[in-house]
Design a protein around this motif. Sequence first.
Motif: not given
Length: 172
Positions: A148-172
């Motif tokens: 995992x390293x130092x990733x955190x605070x939502x780095x593993x997703x958790x919303x199921x299918x991509x939600x461009x409006x909430x992911x901040x990564x354009x749904x990628x």
Amino acid sequence: MPPDVAIRPTPVTDSVDILLRRVHPDAVVPAYAKEHDAGADLHAVSEVTLGPGERALVPTGIAIALPEGWVGLVHPRSGLAARHGVTTLNGPGTIDAGYRGEIKVNLVNHDATEPFTVRVGDRIAQLVLQRVAHARFEEVDSLPESVRGDTGHGSSGGFGPAHPETSGEGGQ
């Protein structure tokens, strides 16, 4: 689960004796509602009305003596949260082994419009007991690598299918 597989309950193998003192005549001794419950119900000894957004320390009328190596964790009740928007703040609350004062539950009403009244005898929280280990902190210049390293605070997703409006990564 396949229909031919039975769930066999495992007996509770760890128990601890807890000394309890009533500090209010209406105090209810915590009890487990069902045989395999993790939390024992804590009850109110005062009537308290919480307006929308308000919080209050609600007394339970009990004080306990936990043995060294144990902690009491005060958890919210899911029914209060689901039906009324009432939950605990600072949750879970921590009751240290050395604390001998009355257990009070810090409740908050998250409902935007409706007040909520806690009545004497209402179940307001759950007390979960756990063993405690003390850490020996050792300062180092670097930490061992991990997957995992130092990733955190939502780095593993958790919303199921991509939600461009909430992911901040354009749904990628």
